[in-house]
Write an enzyme that holds these catalytic residues in place. Structure first.
Site, mmCIF file in Angstrom:
data_model
loop_
_atom_site.group_PDB
_atom_site.id
_atom_site.type_symbol
_atom_site.label_atom_id
_atom_site.label_comp_id
_atom_site.label_asym_id
_atom_site.label_seq_id
_atom_site.Cartn_x
_atom_site.Cartn_y
_atom_site.Cartn_z
ATOM 1 N N ARG A 135 0.828 -1.222 0.000
ATOM 2 C CA ARG A 135 0.000 0.000 0.000
ATOM 3 C C ARG A 135 0.855 1.262 0.000
ATOM 4 O O ARG A 135 0.407 2.321 -0.416
ATOM 5 C CB ARG A 135 -0.998 -0.042 1.160
ATOM 6 C CG ARG A 135 -2.067 -1.116 0.942
ATOM 7 C CD ARG A 135 -3.034 -1.191 2.100
ATOM 8 N NE ARG A 135 -2.438 -1.683 3.308
ATOM 9 C CZ ARG A 135 -2.367 -2.967 3.670
ATOM 10 N NH1 ARG A 135 -2.876 -3.891 2.899
ATOM 11 N NH2 ARG A 135 -1.796 -3.315 4.807
ATOM 12 N N GLU A 166 6.228 -11.216 14.979
ATOM 13 C CA GLU A 166 5.757 -11.841 16.221
ATOM 14 C C GLU A 166 6.242 -13.303 16.272
ATOM 15 O O GLU A 166 6.742 -13.772 17.283
ATOM 16 C CB GLU A 166 4.238 -11.767 16.244
ATOM 17 C CG GLU A 166 3.657 -11.950 17.617
ATOM 18 C CD GLU A 166 2.146 -11.795 17.597
ATOM 19 O OE1 GLU A 166 1.595 -11.428 16.546
ATOM 20 O OE2 GLU A 166 1.545 -12.066 18.648
HETATM 21 P P1 AMP Z 1 4.381 -2.857 11.753
HETATM 22 O O1 AMP Z 1 5.678 -3.387 11.193
HETATM 23 O O2 AMP Z 1 3.870 -3.663 12.888
HETATM 24 O O3 AMP Z 1 4.455 -1.382 12.065
HETATM 25 O O4 AMP Z 1 3.285 -3.054 10.623
HETATM 26 C C1 AMP Z 1 3.218 -2.188 9.563
HETATM 27 C C2 AMP Z 1 2.898 -2.890 8.280
HETATM 28 O O5 AMP Z 1 1.872 -3.866 8.433
HETATM 29 C C3 AMP Z 1 2.359 -1.880 7.280
HETATM 30 O O6 AMP Z 1 2.874 -2.221 5.999
HETATM 31 C C4 AMP Z 1 0.865 -2.030 7.346
HETATM 32 O O7 AMP Z 1 0.306 -1.958 6.065
HETATM 33 C C5 AMP Z 1 0.626 -3.397 7.954
HETATM 34 N N1 AMP Z 1 -0.277 -3.365 9.115
HETATM 35 C C6 AMP Z 1 0.063 -3.630 10.388
HETATM 36 N N2 AMP Z 1 -1.000 -3.574 11.203
HETATM 37 C C7 AMP Z 1 -2.039 -3.237 10.417
HETATM 38 C C8 AMP Z 1 -3.436 -2.993 10.670
HETATM 39 N N3 AMP Z 1 -3.965 -3.098 11.892
HETATM 40 N N4 AMP Z 1 -4.207 -2.651 9.616
HETATM 41 C C9 AMP Z 1 -3.684 -2.543 8.374
HETATM 42 N N5 AMP Z 1 -2.399 -2.760 8.077
HETATM 43 C C10 AMP Z 1 -1.574 -3.096 9.078
#
Ligand code: AMP
Length: 181
Positions: A65, A102
């Site tokens: 995205r 995770e």
């Molecule tokens: P993080 O590495 O945990 O910050 O996750 C970020 C990545 O995962 C981004 O590319 C987001 O598009 C996706 N992502 C993580 N959590 C969500 C969520 N609750 N809703 C949509 N996309 C998420």
């Protein structure tokens, strides 16, 4: 009265228990499908970058995205767009950065020849959650000796503390999100 930006951001739709139980997925597709809404958030990204008062040479978008938002932003700023992809998708020589999930590991890749030392870069993605993806992308970009000026997100899930995860390793970088939940 709600601004057009408020209206645009209100189009982001919560999907409970997707892709697995306990996750509240933030679906940006209704916002992207709304011509005015999509335009307003890109305008807001442009304003945020201009406020930094730094020359920016390239937008780096994180698959997938981040490609949609980052591509539109790069076009608006008339600068280049660089893709950071999941493993195995890029056909030429890549830099690679692994990061912890995770359960287990994932990795991001970047074509070696697209950024050069001292390029100023802004990294774009849709959602900041734990910060692991953004941090990995940041460190991947730094392998090229380009300089990350800012991280830009549509939405930040504050309780997951991604902002402090980025700040701990890179206290000088700006972390900008249009909406905090
Ligand atoms: P993080 O590495 O945990 O910050 O996750 C970020 C990545 O995962 C981004 O590319 C987001 O598009 C996706 N992502 C993580 N959590 C969500 C969520 N609750 N809703 C949509 N996309 C998420």
């Amino acid at each position: 009265m709600a601004t057009t930006l408020d209206r645009a951001l209100s189009l982001i739709t919560d999907v409970p228990d997707y892709p697995k139980p306990g996750i509240l997925f933030k679906d940006i597709t209704p916002l992207l499908a709304d011509g005015e809404g999509f335009g307003v958030v890109i305008d807001e990204f442009v304003k945020a970058i201009k406020k930094l008062n730094r020359g920016v040479d390239a937008i780096v978008g994180i698959e997938s995205r981040g490609f949609i938002l980052g591509g539109a932003l790069a076009k608006a700023l008339e600068i280049g767009f660089v893709t950071v992809r999941k493993p195995g998708k890029l056909p030429r020589d890549v830099h690679r950065k692994e990061y912890a999930l995770e359960y287990g590991f994932d990795a991001l890749e970047l074509h070696k020849d697209l950024l050069k030392p001292f390029d100023n870069v802004v990294i774009v993605d849709d959602v900041l959650a734990t910060g692991g993806t953004a941090l990995a992308c940041h460190e991947l970009v730094e392998i090229t000796q380009a300089n990350v000026v800012a991280h830009l997100f549509l939405l930040e899930i504050t309780f997951l503390n991604g902002r402090s995860v980025i700040a701990q390793s890179h206290p000088d970088v700006s972390v900008i999100s249009l909406l905090q939940t």
